[in-house]
Design a protein around this motif. Structure first.
Motif, short mmCIF file in Angstrom:
data_model
loop_
_atom_site.label_atom_id
_atom_site.label_comp_id
_atom_site.label_asym_id
_atom_site.label_seq_id
_atom_site.Cartn_x
_atom_site.Cartn_y
_atom_site.Cartn_z
N MET A 1 61.02 -37.86 27.77
CA MET A 1 60.40 -36.59 27.52
C MET A 1 59.43 -36.73 26.35
SD MET A 1 62.47 -33.11 26.79
CE MET A 1 62.27 -32.46 25.17
N ALA A 2 58.22 -36.29 26.55
CA ALA A 2 57.19 -36.39 25.51
C ALA A 2 57.18 -35.11 24.67
CB ALA A 2 55.83 -36.59 26.15
N VAL A 3 56.69 -35.24 23.45
CA VAL A 3 56.58 -34.07 22.59
C VAL A 3 55.49 -33.14 23.12
CG1 VAL A 3 57.48 -35.19 20.53
CG2 VAL A 3 55.05 -35.28 20.99
N SER A 4 55.69 -31.85 22.90
CA SER A 4 54.73 -30.85 23.39
C SER A 4 53.61 -30.65 22.37
CB SER A 4 55.44 -29.53 23.65
OG SER A 4 55.85 -28.94 22.42
N ASP A 5 52.54 -30.06 22.83
CA ASP A 5 51.43 -29.72 21.93
C ASP A 5 51.91 -28.77 20.84
OD1 ASP A 5 49.70 -31.30 23.41
OD2 ASP A 5 48.87 -29.62 24.56
N GLU A 6 52.81 -27.85 21.19
CA GLU A 6 53.34 -26.90 20.20
C GLU A 6 54.16 -27.62 19.13
OE1 GLU A 6 53.76 -26.46 23.60
OE2 GLU A 6 52.17 -24.96 23.81
N GLU A 7 54.96 -28.60 19.52
CA GLU A 7 55.75 -29.36 18.54
C GLU A 7 54.83 -30.16 17.62
OE1 GLU A 7 59.91 -30.33 20.83
OE2 GLU A 7 58.09 -31.34 21.56
N ILE A 8 53.78 -30.74 18.19
CA ILE A 8 52.81 -31.49 17.38
C ILE A 8 52.12 -30.57 16.39
CG2 ILE A 8 50.65 -32.80 17.45
CD1 ILE A 8 51.65 -33.92 20.18
N GLU A 9 51.68 -29.41 16.86
CA GLU A 9 51.01 -28.45 15.97
C GLU A 9 51.94 -28.01 14.85
OE1 GLU A 9 48.96 -24.01 16.13
OE2 GLU A 9 49.25 -25.11 18.01
N HIS A 10 53.21 -27.76 15.17
CA HIS A 10 54.18 -27.33 14.16
C HIS A 10 54.37 -28.40 13.08
CE1 HIS A 10 57.61 -25.42 12.31
NE2 HIS A 10 58.29 -26.54 12.45
N VAL A 11 54.58 -29.64 13.49
CA VAL A 11 54.82 -30.68 12.49
C VAL A 11 53.58 -30.94 11.65
CG1 VAL A 11 54.31 -32.82 13.79
CG2 VAL A 11 56.14 -32.80 12.12
N LEU A 12 52.40 -30.85 12.24
CA LEU A 12 51.18 -31.03 11.45
C LEU A 12 50.98 -29.86 10.48
CD1 LEU A 12 48.77 -32.57 14.11
CD2 LEU A 12 50.01 -33.72 12.25
N ASP A 13 51.36 -28.66 10.88
CA ASP A 13 51.32 -27.51 9.97
C ASP A 13 52.29 -27.70 8.80
OD1 ASP A 13 49.39 -26.19 11.46
OD2 ASP A 13 50.81 -24.83 12.44
N LEU A 14 53.48 -28.26 9.10
CA LEU A 14 54.46 -28.50 8.03
C LEU A 14 53.90 -29.38 6.93
CD1 LEU A 14 57.90 -29.14 9.76
CD2 LEU A 14 57.26 -27.21 8.32
N PHE A 15 53.15 -30.41 7.33
CA PHE A 15 52.66 -31.40 6.38
C PHE A 15 51.18 -31.21 6.02
CE2 PHE A 15 56.09 -33.92 8.60
CZ PHE A 15 56.99 -33.86 7.55
N ALA A 16 50.60 -30.08 6.37
CA ALA A 16 49.17 -29.83 6.13
C ALA A 16 48.80 -29.89 4.65
CB ALA A 16 48.77 -28.48 6.72
N GLY A 17 49.74 -29.57 3.77
CA GLY A 17 49.48 -29.61 2.34
C GLY A 17 49.19 -31.00 1.80
N LEU A 18 49.42 -32.03 2.61
CA LEU A 18 49.13 -33.40 2.18
C LEU A 18 47.67 -33.76 2.33
CD1 LEU A 18 52.14 -35.23 3.88
CD2 LEU A 18 51.86 -34.73 1.45
N GLY A 19 46.92 -32.93 3.03
CA GLY A 19 45.52 -33.25 3.31
C GLY A 19 45.39 -33.84 4.70
#
Length: 107
Positions: A1-19
């Motif tokens: 099972m591959a990760v969904s676009d929504e899961e990818i967007e969520h994790v990138l939002d979590l770490f967005a403060g890193l730049g």
């Protein structure tokens, strides 16, 4: 099972403060990089893991975070240098970013 676009967007939002972050899909999951250094994984089952080396291993253990292990058939379990992101950080970008910054300082 591959990760969904929504899961990818969520994790990138979590770490967005890193730049700026980069990613690479692998084994149905996603590797997450900052300045070419891998610091987190989004697993194919949706779990988010953060890399720990040096004193971060002790910090993650002291926080009670679960370490990622896997076992091949007929082999002993192997502990990888990744810990499950705490549930509280999955809904708190500031906490997730702070943990990632600390982890990156020791990679």
């Amino acid at each position: 099972m591959a990760v969904s676009d929504e899961e990818i967007e969520h994790v990138l939002d979590l770490f967005a403060g890193l730049g700026p972050l980069t990613t690479r899909k692998m084994f149905g999951g996603l590797a997450i990089y900052r300045d070419g250094t891998i610091f987190a994984l989004l697993m194919s089952d949706g779990r988010t893991l953060i890399k720990g080396q040096g004193e971060m291993q002790d910090r993650f253990d002291a926080m009670g975070l679960e370490r990622w292990t896997y076992a091949r058939p007929g082999k002993s379990p192997t502990a990888m240098p990744y810990w499950h992101l705490p549930d509280s950080a999955l809904d708190d970008a500031d906490e997730a970013t702070e943990l990632a910054r600390a982890a990156l300082a020791h990679l």
